[in-house]
Enzyme design. Structure first.
Site, PDB file in Angstrom:
ATOM      1  N   GLY A  43       0.844  -1.194   0.000  1.00  0.00           N
ATOM      2  CA  GLY A  43       0.000   0.000   0.000  1.00  0.00           C
ATOM      3  C   GLY A  43       0.873   1.235   0.000  1.00  0.00           C
ATOM      4  O   GLY A  43       2.020   1.201   0.463  1.00  0.00           O
ATOM      5  N   GLN A  48       3.146   9.956   1.013  1.00  0.00           N
ATOM      6  CA  GLN A  48       4.448   9.298   1.008  1.00  0.00           C
ATOM      7  C   GLN A  48       5.241   9.576  -0.258  1.00  0.00           C
ATOM      8  O   GLN A  48       6.439   9.320  -0.300  1.00  0.00           O
ATOM      9  CB  GLN A  48       4.276   7.787   1.168  1.00  0.00           C
ATOM     10  CG  GLN A  48       3.757   7.384   2.543  1.00  0.00           C
ATOM     11  CD  GLN A  48       3.617   5.893   2.623  1.00  0.00           C
ATOM     12  OE1 GLN A  48       2.626   5.341   2.175  1.00  0.00           O
ATOM     13  NE2 GLN A  48       4.622   5.224   3.155  1.00  0.00           N
ATOM     14  N   CYS A  92       6.608   0.292   7.256  1.00  0.00           N
ATOM     15  CA  CYS A  92       6.151   1.408   6.429  1.00  0.00           C
ATOM     16  C   CYS A  92       7.302   1.838   5.530  1.00  0.00           C
ATOM     17  O   CYS A  92       8.446   1.939   5.983  1.00  0.00           O
ATOM     18  CB  CYS A  92       5.717   2.559   7.326  1.00  0.00           C
ATOM     19  SG  CYS A  92       5.175   4.002   6.398  1.00  0.00           S
ATOM     20  N   LEU A  93       6.987   2.110   4.245  1.00  0.00           N
ATOM     21  CA  LEU A  93       8.034   2.482   3.288  1.00  0.00           C
ATOM     22  C   LEU A  93       8.708   3.804   3.660  1.00  0.00           C
ATOM     23  O   LEU A  93       9.831   4.062   3.223  1.00  0.00           O
ATOM     24  CB  LEU A  93       7.445   2.562   1.874  1.00  0.00           C
ATOM     25  CG  LEU A  93       6.892   1.236   1.318  1.00  0.00           C
ATOM     26  CD1 LEU A  93       6.174   1.469  -0.005  1.00  0.00           C
ATOM     27  CD2 LEU A  93       7.990   0.202   1.161  1.00  0.00           C
ATOM     28  N   HIS A 134      -3.961   1.719   7.949  1.00  0.00           N
ATOM     29  CA  HIS A 134      -2.598   2.277   7.920  1.00  0.00           C
ATOM     30  C   HIS A 134      -2.498   3.396   6.868  1.00  0.00           C
ATOM     31  O   HIS A 134      -1.989   4.482   7.146  1.00  0.00           O
ATOM     32  CB  HIS A 134      -1.614   1.137   7.614  1.00  0.00           C
ATOM     33  CG  HIS A 134      -0.172   1.549   7.468  1.00  0.00           C
ATOM     34  ND1 HIS A 134       0.828   1.065   8.284  1.00  0.00           N
ATOM     35  CD2 HIS A 134       0.448   2.397   6.597  1.00  0.00           C
ATOM     36  CE1 HIS A 134       1.986   1.601   7.927  1.00  0.00           C
ATOM     37  NE2 HIS A 134       1.784   2.405   6.891  1.00  0.00           N
ATOM     38  N   GLU A 135      -3.017   3.121   5.658  1.00  0.00           N
ATOM     39  CA  GLU A 135      -2.865   4.090   4.560  1.00  0.00           C
ATOM     40  C   GLU A 135      -3.749   5.320   4.757  1.00  0.00           C
ATOM     41  O   GLU A 135      -3.342   6.441   4.451  1.00  0.00           O
ATOM     42  CB  GLU A 135      -3.169   3.427   3.210  1.00  0.00           C
ATOM     43  CG  GLU A 135      -2.272   2.243   2.849  1.00  0.00           C
ATOM     44  CD  GLU A 135      -0.782   2.546   2.897  1.00  0.00           C
ATOM     45  OE1 GLU A 135      -0.395   3.721   2.752  1.00  0.00           O
ATOM     46  OE2 GLU A 135       0.000   1.601   3.111  1.00  0.00           O
ATOM     47  N   HIS A 138      -2.200   7.803   6.964  1.00  0.00           N
ATOM     48  CA  HIS A 138      -1.188   8.649   6.308  1.00  0.00           C
ATOM     49  C   HIS A 138      -1.808   9.933   5.760  1.00  0.00           C
ATOM     50  O   HIS A 138      -1.228  11.010   5.871  1.00  0.00           O
ATOM     51  CB  HIS A 138      -0.542   7.916   5.121  1.00  0.00           C
ATOM     52  CG  HIS A 138       0.639   7.079   5.488  1.00  0.00           C
ATOM     53  ND1 HIS A 138       1.742   7.583   6.124  1.00  0.00           N
ATOM     54  CD2 HIS A 138       0.903   5.761   5.262  1.00  0.00           C
ATOM     55  CE1 HIS A 138       2.634   6.616   6.294  1.00  0.00           C
ATOM     56  NE2 HIS A 138       2.148   5.495   5.784  1.00  0.00           N
TER      57      HIS A 138
HETATM   58 ZN    ZN Z   1       3.046   3.673   5.812  1.00  0.00          ZN
END
Ligand code: ZN
Length: 194
Positions: A43, A48, A92-93, A134-135, A138
């Site tokens: 995701g 991000q 997380c990226l 989670h997304e 963000h």
């Molecule tokens: Zn993340």
């Protein structure tokens, strides 16, 4: 397009709803999927990739061949969190190397707009429910470590401090924006399509 890392200000930014879905947005979405697959994610939120838009792309398989598993969620709104809260591991990226235990509701009901502009209602459970929570976080400036109850990474506070130091060095080199530059950048993008 690149993935911004903690403590980039876009990760704390509360994005406004996207008002215009056009070819530029479709290109952004395609690029987000590419970057997500390249970085082995499941995701990715627009914050991000340094864009103040309410866009999330998801593929729970992380496999670019499985196109039917792809989801594009524009302006997602969580309507209801249901079921018990389950504790599980997340990464997380934007926080490479950090693994934490995060409690999430096991079921989620939400609405989102698709790339054709249609509003849809979704009921997701388990892993999918975890990803969308989670997304969506963000998009509203919340990162997973803020909801975590434990860390699987030793000295996670030290890891975050190291990332902060790196970011400040990059700001001095002009590789990352100052607060002032960031504000100007966001205002420009929002005036175009939010
Ligand atoms: Zn993340």
């Amino acid at each position: 397009m690149r993935i911004v890392k903690y403590p980039h200000p876009m990760l704390e930014y509360q994005s406004k709803p996207l008002m215009k879905i056009d070819q530029k947005i479709r290109d952004v979405v395609a690029e987000m999927f590419d970057l997500m697959y390249e970085t082995s994610g499941v995701g990715l939120a627009a914050n991000q990739v340094d864009l103040p838009y309410q866009i999330v792309v998801i593929n729970p398989t992380g496999d670019r061949e499985q196109k039917e598993q792809e989801h594009v969620l524009i302006n997602p709104t969580i309507l209801k969190l249901k079921g018990k809260s389950v504790e599980d591991e997340e990464g997380c990226l934007s926080f490479p190397g950090l693994r934490m235990i995060v409690p999430r509701a096991v079921e989620v009901k939400f609405q989102a707009v698709d790339l054709s502009g249609n509003v849809k209602t979704f009921f997701w459970k388990d892993f999918m429910a975890r990803i969308v929570q989670h997304e969506t976080d963000h998009l509203f400036g919340t990162c997973f470590y803020q909801r975590a109850i434990a860390s699987l990474t030793n000295d996670y506070e030290g890891v975050l401090a190291g990332m902060k130091e790196q970011f400040e060095e990059d700001q001095k080199k002009g590789l990352e924006p100052t607060q002032e530059q960031f504000k100007e950048y966001v205002a420009k993008l929002e005036s175009e399509r939010c």
